[in-house]
Write a protein that holds these residues in place. Structure first.
Motif, PDB file in Angstrom:
ATOM      1  N   ILE A 213       0.823  -1.212   0.000  1.00  0.00           N
ATOM      2  CA  ILE A 213       0.000   0.000   0.000  1.00  0.00           C
ATOM      3  C   ILE A 213       0.857   1.262   0.000  1.00  0.00           C
ATOM      4  CG2 ILE A 213      -1.962  -1.130   1.105  1.00  0.00           C
ATOM      5  CD1 ILE A 213      -1.213   0.366   3.689  1.00  0.00           C
ATOM      6  N   VAL A 214       2.071   1.191   0.581  1.00  0.00           N
ATOM      7  CA  VAL A 214       2.934   2.372   0.590  1.00  0.00           C
ATOM      8  C   VAL A 214       3.631   2.515  -0.763  1.00  0.00           C
ATOM      9  CG1 VAL A 214       4.950   3.462   1.617  1.00  0.00           C
ATOM     10  CG2 VAL A 214       3.275   2.307   3.069  1.00  0.00           C
ATOM     11  N   ALA A 215       4.331   1.448  -1.177  1.00  0.00           N
ATOM     12  CA  ALA A 215       5.085   1.513  -2.428  1.00  0.00           C
ATOM     13  C   ALA A 215       4.171   1.519  -3.641  1.00  0.00           C
ATOM     14  CB  ALA A 215       6.058   0.330  -2.502  1.00  0.00           C
ATOM     15  N   GLY A 216       3.003   0.919  -3.505  1.00  0.00           N
ATOM     16  CA  GLY A 216       2.121   0.787  -4.658  1.00  0.00           C
ATOM     17  C   GLY A 216       1.138   1.908  -4.845  1.00  0.00           C
ATOM     18  N   THR A 217       1.027   2.804  -3.882  1.00  0.00           N
ATOM     19  CA  THR A 217       0.064   3.903  -4.018  1.00  0.00           C
ATOM     20  C   THR A 217       0.769   5.248  -4.176  1.00  0.00           C
ATOM     21  OG1 THR A 217      -0.160   4.031  -1.595  1.00  0.00           O
ATOM     22  CG2 THR A 217      -1.761   2.689  -2.778  1.00  0.00           C
ATOM     23  N   GLU A 218       1.549   5.655  -3.195  1.00  0.00           N
ATOM     24  CA  GLU A 218       2.153   6.987  -3.242  1.00  0.00           C
ATOM     25  C   GLU A 218       3.135   7.131  -4.398  1.00  0.00           C
ATOM     26  OE1 GLU A 218       2.356  10.910  -1.890  1.00  0.00           O
ATOM     27  OE2 GLU A 218       1.010   9.263  -1.336  1.00  0.00           O
ATOM     28  N   THR A 219       3.990   6.136  -4.610  1.00  0.00           N
ATOM     29  CA  THR A 219       4.969   6.256  -5.693  1.00  0.00           C
ATOM     30  C   THR A 219       4.286   6.263  -7.053  1.00  0.00           C
ATOM     31  OG1 THR A 219       5.311   3.853  -5.624  1.00  0.00           O
ATOM     32  CG2 THR A 219       6.862   5.211  -4.391  1.00  0.00           C
ATOM     33  N   THR A 220       3.272   5.419  -7.224  1.00  0.00           N
ATOM     34  CA  THR A 220       2.561   5.403  -8.504  1.00  0.00           C
ATOM     35  C   THR A 220       1.803   6.698  -8.727  1.00  0.00           C
ATOM     36  OG1 THR A 220       2.333   2.996  -8.322  1.00  0.00           O
ATOM     37  CG2 THR A 220       0.942   4.103  -9.940  1.00  0.00           C
ATOM     38  N   ALA A 221       1.218   7.245  -7.670  1.00  0.00           N
ATOM     39  CA  ALA A 221       0.541   8.538  -7.790  1.00  0.00           C
ATOM     40  C   ALA A 221       1.518   9.618  -8.253  1.00  0.00           C
ATOM     41  CB  ALA A 221      -0.079   8.930  -6.450  1.00  0.00           C
ATOM     42  N   ASN A 222       2.719   9.627  -7.692  1.00  0.00           N
ATOM     43  CA  ASN A 222       3.724  10.601  -8.121  1.00  0.00           C
ATOM     44  C   ASN A 222       4.125  10.381  -9.570  1.00  0.00           C
ATOM     45  OD1 ASN A 222       3.846  11.979  -5.706  1.00  0.00           O
ATOM     46  ND2 ASN A 222       5.577  10.837  -4.911  1.00  0.00           N
ATOM     47  N   ALA A 223       4.261   9.118  -9.965  1.00  0.00           N
ATOM     48  CA  ALA A 223       4.651   8.816 -11.347  1.00  0.00           C
ATOM     49  C   ALA A 223       3.582   9.275 -12.341  1.00  0.00           C
ATOM     50  CB  ALA A 223       4.907   7.319 -11.500  1.00  0.00           C
ATOM     51  N   ILE A 224       2.308   9.109 -11.998  1.00  0.00           N
ATOM     52  CA  ILE A 224       1.227   9.564 -12.873  1.00  0.00           C
ATOM     53  C   ILE A 224       1.283  11.076 -13.035  1.00  0.00           C
ATOM     54  CG2 ILE A 224      -1.286   9.774 -13.114  1.00  0.00           C
ATOM     55  CD1 ILE A 224      -1.522   7.059 -11.691  1.00  0.00           C
ATOM     56  N   SER A 225       1.473  11.801 -11.937  1.00  0.00           N
ATOM     57  CA  SER A 225       1.526  13.259 -12.027  1.00  0.00           C
ATOM     58  C   SER A 225       2.732  13.714 -12.847  1.00  0.00           C
ATOM     59  CB  SER A 225       1.554  13.881 -10.626  1.00  0.00           C
ATOM     60  OG  SER A 225       2.764  13.611  -9.948  1.00  0.00           O
ATOM     61  N   THR A 226       3.866  13.015 -12.712  1.00  0.00           N
ATOM     62  CA  THR A 226       5.053  13.354 -13.494  1.00  0.00           C
ATOM     63  C   THR A 226       4.812  13.121 -14.981  1.00  0.00           C
ATOM     64  OG1 THR A 226       6.621  12.927 -11.697  1.00  0.00           O
ATOM     65  CG2 THR A 226       7.462  12.728 -13.938  1.00  0.00           C
TER      66      THR A 226
END
Length: 381
Positions: A213-226
């Protein structure tokens, strides 16, 4: 020249270029050794005997290290079971319903003419995807989101968030539930996965849920915005990707390379060592700068430019790690980025950024992504 990974500049590329040339390893004022450049970064990540993956914060009593903090035989054992529970083909099959979720998030806003893409799409999409994959009931999702937010906020602190015991109790309850009544979700697969007669223990399952839930949500959210920041900041790129569907997967890969959602990751020296003339004692924190490796001009042509025509001979970026610790969730993250991109192009093809838009980073510390993306478009009505 200094670079503090605990207080990085918003736009670090010039200083990282200079450090790569002058001192690929340097000690920061707070005692951390910061490493840059593709050869140095991959060398550290490949040497688990010297540079341990163990957590900067030991697990609480009765708990175990998460997968990304394991090395050696224990890492191999847990990863083999996790790989069986989370096969790549399963993640790739998620794309249709990931796009469906993205469309559902966007549809209520089609008449507005503008909104912030971060809270509207990039933040909620990965969370909803993981709730569905983990089989979390709809009624529990709000508190699960709060636990995930707490885990991210405290990920670089010396103590666990106050909500941690509540999360652990809930995770154990869900584990017992799917052990008795398995479903088609990832948690059921993890609970029942077996390799050579071995299963994950309950403590290992709780740790696996937490890192997912940590690695799979926040990092992916940042990648989408980038991804959207890069494309919308260069309208010619946006037009190319809209017109040629085959370029969308390429754009995803390039967004992940040019500004990885984790700028750096920590390692701890298991023994005294030396990098580029810098002596490092045992027990020292080494900040391994992934972003600097992805911008190394000796490995990537024109590394600061977002390109849709990169040479296939360039090495795989270290965005998802390197060697045995390469992220098992990388295929799913890419599916989510492609799903978000397809949905936006389909529903909002004339998307643009306002003239006064200025990129600001979303933290904390090692994480990078757009803090806000105030997009504009022609209302559907």
């Amino acid at each position: 020249m200094e670079y503090d990974p605990l207080a990085p500049p918003d736009h670090p590329w010039d200083v990282l270029d200079a450090l790569r040339e002058q001192c690929p390893a340097h000690r920061t004022p707070k005692g951390i050794v910061h490493t840059v450049g593709y050869p140095t970064v991959t060398g550290v990540l490949a040497d688990h005997e010297t540079y341990s993956s163990r957590s900067l914060r030991p697990p609480a009593e009765g708990e175990v290290e998460q997968l990304l903090h394991l090395d050696g035989a224990e890492h191999v054992r847990v990863r083999r079971i996790a790989n069986k529970a989370l096969p790549k083909r399963f993640m790739l099959h998620c794309q249709p319903w990931v796009e469906e979720i993205a469309r559902e998030l966007l549809t209520p806003h089609l008449d507005s003419g503008g909104f912030d893409l971060v809270p509207t799409l990039s933040q909620p999409l990965p969370a909803i995807v993981f709730f569905r994959l983990l089989g979390i009931p709809e009624s529990d999702r709000e508190r699960f989101i709060s636990w995930a937010d707490d885990a991210v906020e405290y990920s670089h602190r010396s103590e666990e968030p106050p909500s941690h015991p509540e999360f652990v109790a809930y995770a154990r309850e869900r584990i017992e539930h799917v052990r008795a009544k398995p479903g088609e979700d990832i948690l059921s697969s993890l609970v029942h996965a077996e390799v050579e007669g071995q299963h994950l223990t309950d403590d290992e399952l709780v740790a696996m849920v937490r890192i997912l839930i940590v690695a799979g949500t926040e990092t992916t959210a940042n990648a989408i915005s980038t991804l959207f920041h890069q494309l919308l900041s260069q309208p010619a790129l946006w037009e190319k990707v809209k017109a040629d569907e085959s370029l969308r997967a390429v754009a995803v890969e390039e967004a992940l390379r040019i500004d990885p959602p984790l700028a750096w990751i920590p390692r701890i020296t298991a023994q005294a060592t030396e990098i580029a003339g810098v002596e490092i004692p045992a027990g020292c924190v080494v900040a391994v700068n992934l972003a600097s490796a992805n911008h190394d001009p000796t490995h990537y042509a024109d590394p600061h430019t977002f390109r849709l025509d990169r040479d296939a001979d360039e090495p795989t970026p270290v965005t998802f790690g390197f060697a045995s610790h390469f992220c098992i969730g990388a295929p799913l993250a890419k599916v989510e980025l492609r799903g978000a991109l397809n949905a936006v192009i389909d529903l909002l093809p004339d998307l643009s950024l306002p003239a006064d838009y200025e990129w600001k980073p979303r933290g904390p510390v090692m994480m990078r992504g757009a803090k806000a993306l105030p997009v504009r478009f022609t209302p559907r009505s």
